[in-house]
Design a protein around this motif. Structure first.
Motif, PDB file in Angstrom:
ATOM      1  N   TYR A  60      -9.721  30.477 -34.792  1.00  0.00           N
ATOM      2  CA  TYR A  60     -10.870  29.711 -34.309  1.00  0.00           C
ATOM      3  C   TYR A  60     -11.582  30.483 -33.199  1.00  0.00           C
ATOM      4  O   TYR A  60     -10.971  31.274 -32.468  1.00  0.00           O
ATOM      5  CB  TYR A  60     -10.431  28.370 -33.715  1.00  0.00           C
ATOM      6  CG  TYR A  60      -9.673  27.452 -34.624  1.00  0.00           C
ATOM      7  CD1 TYR A  60     -10.311  26.410 -35.300  1.00  0.00           C
ATOM      8  CD2 TYR A  60      -8.298  27.584 -34.787  1.00  0.00           C
ATOM      9  CE1 TYR A  60      -9.614  25.535 -36.106  1.00  0.00           C
ATOM     10  CE2 TYR A  60      -7.584  26.722 -35.599  1.00  0.00           C
ATOM     11  CZ  TYR A  60      -8.245  25.696 -36.255  1.00  0.00           C
ATOM     12  OH  TYR A  60      -7.534  24.826 -37.056  1.00  0.00           O
ATOM     13  N   VAL A  80     -23.680  30.061 -32.496  1.00  0.00           N
ATOM     14  CA  VAL A  80     -23.741  28.807 -31.753  1.00  0.00           C
ATOM     15  C   VAL A  80     -25.177  28.621 -31.273  1.00  0.00           C
ATOM     16  O   VAL A  80     -25.738  29.516 -30.632  1.00  0.00           O
ATOM     17  CB  VAL A  80     -22.779  28.814 -30.550  1.00  0.00           C
ATOM     18  CG1 VAL A  80     -22.912  27.531 -29.749  1.00  0.00           C
ATOM     19  CG2 VAL A  80     -21.349  29.014 -31.024  1.00  0.00           C
ATOM     20  N   MET A  87     -17.644  34.799 -36.962  1.00  0.00           N
ATOM     21  CA  MET A  87     -17.898  33.443 -36.490  1.00  0.00           C
ATOM     22  C   MET A  87     -19.381  33.124 -36.630  1.00  0.00           C
ATOM     23  O   MET A  87     -20.249  33.946 -36.324  1.00  0.00           O
ATOM     24  CB  MET A  87     -17.479  33.315 -35.021  1.00  0.00           C
ATOM     25  CG  MET A  87     -17.728  31.938 -34.428  1.00  0.00           C
ATOM     26  SD  MET A  87     -17.124  31.820 -32.717  1.00  0.00           S
ATOM     27  CE  MET A  87     -17.832  30.229 -32.243  1.00  0.00           C
ATOM     28  N   ASP A  88     -19.681  31.918 -37.099  1.00  0.00           N
ATOM     29  CA  ASP A  88     -21.065  31.469 -37.180  1.00  0.00           C
ATOM     30  C   ASP A  88     -21.659  31.379 -35.783  1.00  0.00           C
ATOM     31  O   ASP A  88     -20.960  31.133 -34.793  1.00  0.00           O
ATOM     32  CB  ASP A  88     -21.150  30.097 -37.849  1.00  0.00           C
ATOM     33  CG  ASP A  88     -20.800  30.152 -39.337  1.00  0.00           C
ATOM     34  OD1 ASP A  88     -20.927  31.241 -39.929  1.00  0.00           O
ATOM     35  OD2 ASP A  88     -20.377  29.114 -39.880  1.00  0.00           O
ATOM     36  N   SER A  94     -14.718  29.817 -29.931  1.00  0.00           N
ATOM     37  CA  SER A  94     -15.348  28.766 -29.138  1.00  0.00           C
ATOM     38  C   SER A  94     -16.189  29.387 -28.031  1.00  0.00           C
ATOM     39  O   SER A  94     -15.873  30.474 -27.525  1.00  0.00           O
ATOM     40  CB  SER A  94     -14.277  27.855 -28.519  1.00  0.00           C
ATOM     41  OG  SER A  94     -14.861  26.909 -27.641  1.00  0.00           O
ATOM     42  N   GLY A  96     -14.608  22.881 -27.678  1.00  0.00           N
ATOM     43  CA  GLY A  96     -14.998  22.658 -29.067  1.00  0.00           C
ATOM     44  C   GLY A  96     -14.741  23.912 -29.884  1.00  0.00           C
ATOM     45  O   GLY A  96     -15.271  24.983 -29.582  1.00  0.00           O
ATOM     46  N   TRP A  97     -13.913  23.808 -30.930  1.00  0.00           N
ATOM     47  CA  TRP A  97     -13.481  24.989 -31.685  1.00  0.00           C
ATOM     48  C   TRP A  97     -14.114  25.023 -33.071  1.00  0.00           C
ATOM     49  O   TRP A  97     -14.230  23.991 -33.734  1.00  0.00           O
ATOM     50  CB  TRP A  97     -11.963  24.999 -31.818  1.00  0.00           C
ATOM     51  CG  TRP A  97     -11.265  25.170 -30.507  1.00  0.00           C
ATOM     52  CD1 TRP A  97     -10.761  24.180 -29.713  1.00  0.00           C
ATOM     53  CD2 TRP A  97     -11.028  26.397 -29.827  1.00  0.00           C
ATOM     54  NE1 TRP A  97     -10.220  24.718 -28.577  1.00  0.00           N
ATOM     55  CE2 TRP A  97     -10.368  26.080 -28.612  1.00  0.00           C
ATOM     56  CE3 TRP A  97     -11.307  27.733 -30.104  1.00  0.00           C
ATOM     57  CZ2 TRP A  97      -9.979  27.061 -27.696  1.00  0.00           C
ATOM     58  CZ3 TRP A  97     -10.922  28.703 -29.199  1.00  0.00           C
ATOM     59  CH2 TRP A  97     -10.269  28.362 -28.012  1.00  0.00           C
ATOM     60  N   SER A  98     -14.491  26.226 -33.516  1.00  0.00           N
ATOM     61  CA  SER A  98     -15.032  26.438 -34.858  1.00  0.00           C
ATOM     62  C   SER A  98     -14.036  27.264 -35.663  1.00  0.00           C
ATOM     63  O   SER A  98     -13.652  28.366 -35.243  1.00  0.00           O
ATOM     64  CB  SER A  98     -16.367  27.196 -34.777  1.00  0.00           C
ATOM     65  OG  SER A  98     -17.329  26.457 -34.072  1.00  0.00           O
ATOM     66  N   LYS A  99     -13.638  26.725 -36.806  1.00  0.00           N
ATOM     67  CA  LYS A  99     -12.727  27.487 -37.660  1.00  0.00           C
ATOM     68  C   LYS A  99     -13.483  28.668 -38.256  1.00  0.00           C
ATOM     69  O   LYS A  99     -14.570  28.513 -38.807  1.00  0.00           O
ATOM     70  CB  LYS A  99     -12.167  26.610 -38.771  1.00  0.00           C
ATOM     71  CG  LYS A  99     -11.184  27.340 -39.683  1.00  0.00           C
ATOM     72  CD  LYS A  99     -10.805  26.520 -40.898  1.00  0.00           C
ATOM     73  CE  LYS A  99      -9.978  25.316 -40.530  1.00  0.00           C
ATOM     74  NZ  LYS A  99      -9.483  24.593 -41.740  1.00  0.00           N
ATOM     75  N   ILE A 100     -12.887  29.855 -38.153  1.00  0.00           N
ATOM     76  CA  ILE A 100     -13.511  31.052 -38.716  1.00  0.00           C
ATOM     77  C   ILE A 100     -12.876  31.409 -40.053  1.00  0.00           C
ATOM     78  O   ILE A 100     -13.580  31.674 -41.036  1.00  0.00           O
ATOM     79  CB  ILE A 100     -13.394  32.235 -37.738  1.00  0.00           C
ATOM     80  CG1 ILE A 100     -14.010  31.874 -36.377  1.00  0.00           C
ATOM     81  CG2 ILE A 100     -14.096  33.467 -38.324  1.00  0.00           C
ATOM     82  CD1 ILE A 100     -13.816  32.950 -35.315  1.00  0.00           C
TER      83      ILE A 100
END
Length: 556
Positions: free
Chosen positions: A485, A460, A457-458, A487, A492-496
Motif C-alpha cells: 500500500y 492522489v 501507485m495511482d 499513502s 488513508g491507504w491505497s492498495k497498489i
C-alpha cells in the motif's frame, strides 16, 4: 521568565494593538475548534524530523557573530546555559534554514521536513486561479499563474496536510514555522476566519498561536510586548509544535489582524524597515535580501526576522552576519550547496547565533541505510536488506520512506517488504519509493530467478506524484501472500498490488539500492511492525545482496 507554552493553547483576547492598516470592519476568527478537513491529506496531528548534511555552522564561518556553538547533552536533551533557568536556547537565539517557495522546489515537501530537516517552509496563496473554479474556504498554492504555477500541492489545505502528516513520524521534532504569503486580498469565501479554520483544522492543539504567547507573559497585551517583556519560549518547550506567520502587503495583513491580533491562528510578519514599537501586533518581520541590515535592529529589539531570498553564499553570509533568524533560500539540498545549511553534524536543524549549548541531535528514531549497489530489479538483486525477527503469521510494517531528491539518480530506492529467503534472486514483494520525481510503486518477483514486475501507485488528487511517502507491507496469516500500500498521510491507504507465493515469506524488513549512483543513503522514519512495535537497526540483521555494500544505523 519562562512561559509554559505546552499549557497555553487557547487564544488570549484583548490585545489593544494598532494593526497594520487595519480594516475596522474586518471579520475576526472568533474561537478555535473549527471543523473541517485538509482535503483528506491531513492526519490532524503535527511534526517530524529529517536530514541534511550538517557542518555545525551556517556558512563555515560565523562572520560578524560572537562565539562558537558547543554541542552537549545526550539523546537530544540539552544541558543548556542560555535562558534564565539554563535549559537550552530560545526561539530567537538560533538561526535556521528556510525553504523559499517550498511548494515548487525539486525536493518534495515531505522530504524537506523528514530528510533535509528544514523547519521553516513557505507557501504562496491566491484566492483563485485563472480558468479554474473558485474553491470557497481554501486558497490555491502557486507563485505566478501561467508563468510558474507548478506546485507540489494545489491548495493550502492539502499543503498544510502534507506538513502535518510528515511531522507525525517524529512527534518531538523542533518547532516548525510556516510562512503563508498572501498574494491576493481577502474576498468572499476567503476571509481571515476561513484561513484560521484551515490552519486550526490541520494542526489542532499542536498550533502555537499569538494568543498563547501573550497569555504566557503576565501583564502583556500584545504579541510584541510579550516577547520584549518575557522573551521568546525555549525551544524545548516548542518541540512538536507548529506556528504560522503571514507575509504579504500591509493592507492584507491589517485586514487579517482586524481589531485583535491575539485572536488569530497565525502571527503576522510585515516588511518593517523600522518603527517596530508602532506595530505591537508584529513580533516577526519579513525582509528582502536588500534590507538585510534591518535584521540587526530587529534582533536587538527582541524580534525574529526572516530574510529572502539567499541563493548564493555571499547573500547567505550577509544574513548570518546581520543576525537574521530564518535564512530563506531556494537551495534546499545541502548535498548540492554545502554552504546553505544550519544543521549540525549530529542532525540538530538549528545553529546558535551566539555561543550556547545545544542538543547533539533532534529527538526521534531514524533508520539510516547506507548503500553502494546496483538495483533492486531484474532477476536478481543488488541491494541491502535489513530484516527483523517478526512474529509468525500476519504482520504489517509501515513507515515514511525519505528521498534525497534534487539532481540525484532518480532510482535510488528505499522499500519496505518481505522475501522468500535471503538469496539475491529470491521471490519478494516490496513497496518502494524512488529518490526523485517518481511515484511510489510495488515491485514483485513472483518466483526465484524470475524478472521483477512493477506496479505504480495511482496519483492522489492535488499532489505531485512523488509526494506520497508512506508505505505499508502486509503479510498474510499463512505467510504466503503479501499486499503493498501507499499513502500521502499514513492514515488513508491505497492498495497498489498484491501477490501470493509458492512458499512462505520468511524475512520481513526494508531494502535499499543505489542504482549504480555510488555511495548513497536512504532514511526511513517511524518504522513500525504490527504486532511488534518500533523497528530499530540495533535489533536487525543485515544481508548484502549481490555485490552490494552498506549497513544500517539508528541515527539521523
Amino acid at each position: 521568565m519562562t512561559r509554559a507554552w505546552w499549557l497555553i493553547l487557547a487564544a488570549a483576547w484583548g490585545c489593544g494593538s494598532t494593526p497594520l492598516e487595519a480594516d475596522p470592519d474586518a471579520t475576526t476568527s472568533g474561537t478555535s475548534g473549527t471543523t473541517g478537513t485538509t482535503s483528506g491529506e491531513s492526519s490532524g496531528v503535527v511534526p517530524t524530523s529529517g536530514d541534511v548534511p550538517g557542518t555545525g555552522s551556517a556558512s563555515g564561518s560565523e562572520s560578524g557573530e560572537s562565539g562558537e556553538s558547543s554541542e552537549s547533552g545526550e539523546s537530544g536533551e540539552s544541558s543548556g546555559t542560555t535562558g534564565e533557568d539554563g535549559v537550552g536556547p530560545r526561539y530567537n537565539e538560533v538561526r535556521q534554514k528556510s525553504a523559499h517557495n517550498s511548494f515548487q522546489r525539486d525536493e518534495a515537501i515531505v522530504d524537506m521536513i523528514a530528510v533535509h530537516r528544514v523547519r521553516s517552509l513557505e507557501f504562496d496563496v491566491h484566492v483563485g486561479k485563472t480558468l479554474e473554479d473558485d474553491v470557497a474556504g481554501d486558497w490555491y498554492v502557486y507563485h505566478t499563474d501561467i508563468v510558474d504555477d507548478d506546485s507540489q500541492c494545489r491548495t493550502l489545505s492539502v499543503c498544510l496536510g502534507v506538513v502535518a502528516s510528515a511531522a507525525t513520524v517524529l512527534p518531538e521534532h523542533e518547532v516548525v514555522t510556516l510562512w503563508v504569503d498572501l498574494k491576493d486580498g481577502f474576498a468572499d469565501g476567503h476571509r481571515p476566519a476561513d484561513l484560521d479554520a484551515l490552519i486550526e483544522a490541520a494542526f489542532g492543539e499542536r498550533l502555537l498561536t499569538p494568543g498563547g504567547l501573550v497569555a504566557g507573559c503576565p501583564g502583556a497585551t500584545s504579541v510584541q510586548g510579550a516577547v520584549v517583556a518575557c522573551g521568546w519560549p525555549l525551544l524545548m518547550e516548542m518541540r512538536g509544535r507548529v506556528m504560522v506567520a503571514l507575509t504579504g502587503g500591509g493592507a492584507e495583513l491589517g485586514e487579517y489582524v482586524g481589531g485583535d491580533a491575539n485572536g488569530r491562528a497565525a502571527f503576522v510578519a510585515p516588511a518593517l524597515a523600522g518603527d517596530f514599537v508602532g506595530h505591537p501586533e508584529a513580533a516577526i518581520i519579513n525582509l528582502e535580501a536588500g534590507d538585510v541590515a534591518v535584521a540587526t535592529a530587529a534582533r536587538a529589539a527582541g524580534l525574529v526576522s526572516r530574510v529572502w531570498v539567499l541563493d548564493d553564499s555571499g547573500a547567505w553570509d550577509a544574513a548570518v552576519a546581520a543576525g537574521a533568524h530564518h535564512l530563506a533560500s531556494n537551495k534546499v539540498n545541502a548535498w548540492q550547496d554545502a554552504w546553505a545549511t544550519t544543521t549540525s553534524a549530529g542532525g540538530w536543524p538549528f545553529t546558535c547565533i551566539d555561543a550556547c549549548d545545544m542538543p547533539d541531535r533532534e529527538l526521534g528514531a531514524v533508520l539510516r541505510v547506507d548503500v553502494d549497489s546496483g538495483d533492486l530489479w531484474n532477476d536478481s538483486d543488488d541491494a541491502v536488506f535489513v530484516h527483523w525477527p517478526v512474529a509468525d503469521g500476519a504482520v504489517a510494517v509501515t513507515g515514511l520512506l525519505g528521498a534525497v531528491s534534487s539532481h540525484v539518480e532518480p532510482f535510488i530506492k528505499g522499500c519496505v517488504g518481505g522475501r522468500v529467503g535471503v538469496a539475491a534472486d529470491a521471490a519478494y514483494l516490496a513497496v518502494c519509493r524512488p529518490a526523485d520525481d517518481e511515484p511510489p510503486r510495488v515491485q514483485v518477483r513472483a518466483a526465484a530467478g524470475e524478472e521483477t514486475e512493477e506496479f505504480l501507485m495511482d496519483g492522489v488528487d492535488g499532489l505531485a506524484a512523488e509526494l506520497p511517502a508512506f508505505a505499508k507491507f502486509e503479510r498474510s496469516a499463512d505467510g504466503e501472500c503479501a499486499v503493498g500500500y501507499g499513502s500521502a498521510d499514513g492514515v488513508g491507504w491505497s492498495k497498489i498490488a498484491e501477490r501470493c507465493f509458492d512458499a512462505a515469506i520468511s524475512h520481513v524488513g526494508v531494502m535499499a539500492s543505489a542504482n549504480d549512483a555510488g555511495a548513497a543513503q536512504v532514511r526511513m522514519f517511524g518504522l513500525t511492525a504490527t504486532p511488534g512495535g518500533s523497528l530499530l537497526a540495533a535489533d536487525a540483521a543485515t544481508e548484502l545482496l549481490g555485490g552490494a555494500a552498506g549497513g544500517a544505523g539508528d541515527d539521523w
